[in-house]
Motif scaffolding. Structure first.
Motif, PDB file in Angstrom:
ATOM      1  N   SER A 116       0.825  -1.209   0.000  1.00 38.78           N
ATOM      2  CA  SER A 116       0.000   0.000   0.000  1.00 38.78           C
ATOM      3  C   SER A 116       0.858   1.257   0.000  1.00 38.78           C
ATOM      4  N   ALA A 117       0.318   2.291  -0.600  1.00 42.65           N
ATOM      5  CA  ALA A 117       0.868   3.635  -0.458  1.00 42.65           C
ATOM      6  C   ALA A 117       0.067   4.337   0.631  1.00 42.65           C
ATOM      7  N   TYR A 118       0.723   5.199   1.399  1.00 44.62           N
ATOM      8  CA  TYR A 118       0.069   5.871   2.514  1.00 44.62           C
ATOM      9  C   TYR A 118       0.031   7.371   2.264  1.00 44.62           C
ATOM     10  N   ILE A 119      -1.106   7.969   2.550  1.00 46.65           N
ATOM     11  CA  ILE A 119      -1.237   9.426   2.532  1.00 46.65           C
ATOM     12  C   ILE A 119      -1.562   9.860   3.955  1.00 46.65           C
ATOM     13  N   LEU A 120      -0.676  10.648   4.542  1.00 43.15           N
ATOM     14  CA  LEU A 120      -0.764  11.024   5.948  1.00 43.15           C
ATOM     15  C   LEU A 120      -0.924  12.533   6.065  1.00 43.15           C
ATOM     16  N   GLN A 121      -1.753  12.974   6.993  1.00 41.34           N
ATOM     17  CA  GLN A 121      -1.942  14.411   7.162  1.00 41.34           C
ATOM     18  C   GLN A 121      -0.997  14.941   8.230  1.00 41.34           C
ATOM     19  N   ALA A 122      -0.256  15.974   7.874  1.00 46.35           N
ATOM     20  CA  ALA A 122       0.682  16.600   8.792  1.00 46.35           C
ATOM     21  C   ALA A 122      -0.044  17.647   9.639  1.00 46.35           C
ATOM     22  N   PRO A 123       0.582  18.092  10.741  1.00 46.95           N
ATOM     23  CA  PRO A 123      -0.068  19.089  11.605  1.00 46.95           C
ATOM     24  C   PRO A 123      -0.416  20.386  10.895  1.00 46.95           C
ATOM     25  N   ASP A 124       0.309  20.751   9.838  1.00 45.96           N
ATOM     26  CA  ASP A 124       0.022  21.991   9.118  1.00 45.96           C
ATOM     27  C   ASP A 124      -1.060  21.807   8.058  1.00 45.96           C
ATOM     28  N   ARG A 125      -1.741  20.642   8.085  1.00 42.68           N
ATOM     29  CA  ARG A 125      -2.854  20.313   7.211  1.00 42.68           C
ATOM     30  C   ARG A 125      -2.416  19.931   5.807  1.00 42.68           C
ATOM     31  N   ARG A 126      -1.114  19.866   5.557  1.00 41.62           N
ATOM     32  CA  ARG A 126      -0.628  19.306   4.303  1.00 41.62           C
ATOM     33  C   ARG A 126      -0.651  17.783   4.400  1.00 41.62           C
ATOM     34  N   VAL A 127      -0.513  17.111   3.272  1.00 41.48           N
ATOM     35  CA  VAL A 127      -0.409  15.661   3.287  1.00 41.48           C
ATOM     36  C   VAL A 127       0.995  15.251   2.866  1.00 41.48           C
ATOM     37  N   VAL A 128       1.451  14.163   3.456  1.00 40.82           N
ATOM     38  CA  VAL A 128       2.745  13.569   3.133  1.00 40.82           C
ATOM     39  C   VAL A 128       2.478  12.128   2.717  1.00 40.82           C
ATOM     40  N   PHE A 129       3.110  11.699   1.643  1.00 36.99           N
ATOM     41  CA  PHE A 129       2.901  10.329   1.178  1.00 36.99           C
ATOM     42  C   PHE A 129       4.107   9.451   1.480  1.00 36.99           C
ATOM     43  N   VAL A 130       3.834   8.172   1.650  1.00 32.46           N
ATOM     44  CA  VAL A 130       4.864   7.141   1.805  1.00 32.46           C
ATOM     45  C   VAL A 130       4.553   6.075   0.767  1.00 32.46           C
ATOM     46  N   LEU A 131       5.436   5.925  -0.210  1.00 32.83           N
ATOM     47  CA  LEU A 131       5.183   5.028  -1.339  1.00 32.83           C
ATOM     48  C   LEU A 131       6.200   3.896  -1.371  1.00 32.83           C
ATOM     49  N   PRO A 132       5.772   2.680  -1.711  1.00 26.99           N
ATOM     50  CA  PRO A 132       6.761   1.633  -1.995  1.00 26.99           C
ATOM     51  C   PRO A 132       7.653   2.096  -3.145  1.00 26.99           C
TER      52      PRO A 132
END
Length: 278
Positions: free
Chosen positions: A131-147
């Protein structure tokens, strides 16, 4: 597949995440090798009659007798210079669009762009899940983690103002820490700056709409057409993404072709890249 709601304590995608995260959502998207996609686009254009000149810069251009007169220079120790004429020019130089407008084409009022740097880091694989992950950061941006490749995870991205040569952009220590911290809010074994095995950054050219924060600037593209009477047109493209290049190209031609007295039907929906019909 349809979008689905996940119980992260039961679904495999939740295995690398902290226990405090119970619910998630899954959806499906496309994957592409961006470098190969660009090569195939060039190959496809050549098959349709385009002349592809890699490692070649347009160093000067001016209007004369209803045409563009442009000078091209090939890079390298044995680089040559050649002159060409054109009925139109499209300035699609990405983060260099303003520089090309000012220094190459000689625009008095070159396009106003905001340059924003997006940095990425690669670390040893954080999850056995595909899976790829889309995570929300405290500043309301999103950060992804991809294989990434076989043994790594790709983490991105940042949004910070940039000035200077886009070719020399690189992640700084604060960006690396930001990305590691954002992932660390969710993953049991968060990455550390010293785990980074590779880092890279790109520079986005965004329409300067006067908004203060980089993350609030529109990611949409803008098309500016300059058509002085009895002179060759100039189309300037600001912004845009590789993933939407076909719709952008179609919109660009929709603006440019009438200025040349030409027309064309929409073409992108059914067009295949070389080998796409195999």
């Amino acid at each position: 597949h349809r979008t689905e709601r996940l119980d992260l304590h039961q679904h495999g995608a939740g295995t690398p995440l902290k226990d405090i995260y119970r619910r998630g959502f899954a959806y499906f998207d496309c994957w592409a090798d961006d470098a190969r996609l660009v090569v195939m686009l060039g190959r496809d254009a050549a098959d349709h009659g385009a002349t592809i000149l890699t490692r070649t810069a347009c160093v000067a251009a001016h209007r004369q007798d209803g045409l563009w007169q442009a000078r091209l220079a090939a890079h390298g120790p044995h680089g040559t210079t050649r002159s060409i004429t054109a009925r139109a020019i499209a300035n699609v130089a990405g983060p260099w669009v303003g520089t090309v407008g000012r220094d190459v084409i000689g625009q008095i009022n070159p396009p106003r762009v905001r340059l924003v740097k997006g940095s990425h880091i690669v670390v040893p694989r954080l999850s056995e899940s595909s899976s790829a992950y889309i995570l929300q950061a405290p500043d309301r941006r999103v950060v992804f983690v991809l294989p990434f490749e076989r043994n790594y995870s790709l983490i991105g991205t940042t949004d910070i103002p940039f000035s200077g040569d886009p070719a020399k952009a690189c992640p700084d220590a604060d960006e690396i820490r930001y990305l590691c911290d954002a992932v660390g809010r969710y993953f049991r074994a968060p990455p550390r700056p010293e785990d980074v095995v590779w880092r890279f950054a790109g520079v986005r050219a965004l329409v300067d709409d006067g908004k203060a924060e980089a993350r609030r600037i529109s990611r949409d593209y803008a098309l500016n057409l300059d058509t002085p009477p009895n002179q060759a047109p100039l189309l300037t493209v600001i912004g845009g993404k590789l993933t939407t290049h076909r719709s952008l190209a179609e919109a660009a031609l929709g603006r440019l072709l009438p200025a040349l007295g030409l027309s064309a039907a929409p073409w992108t929906r059914g067009a295949l890249l070389p080998g796409g019909d195999l």
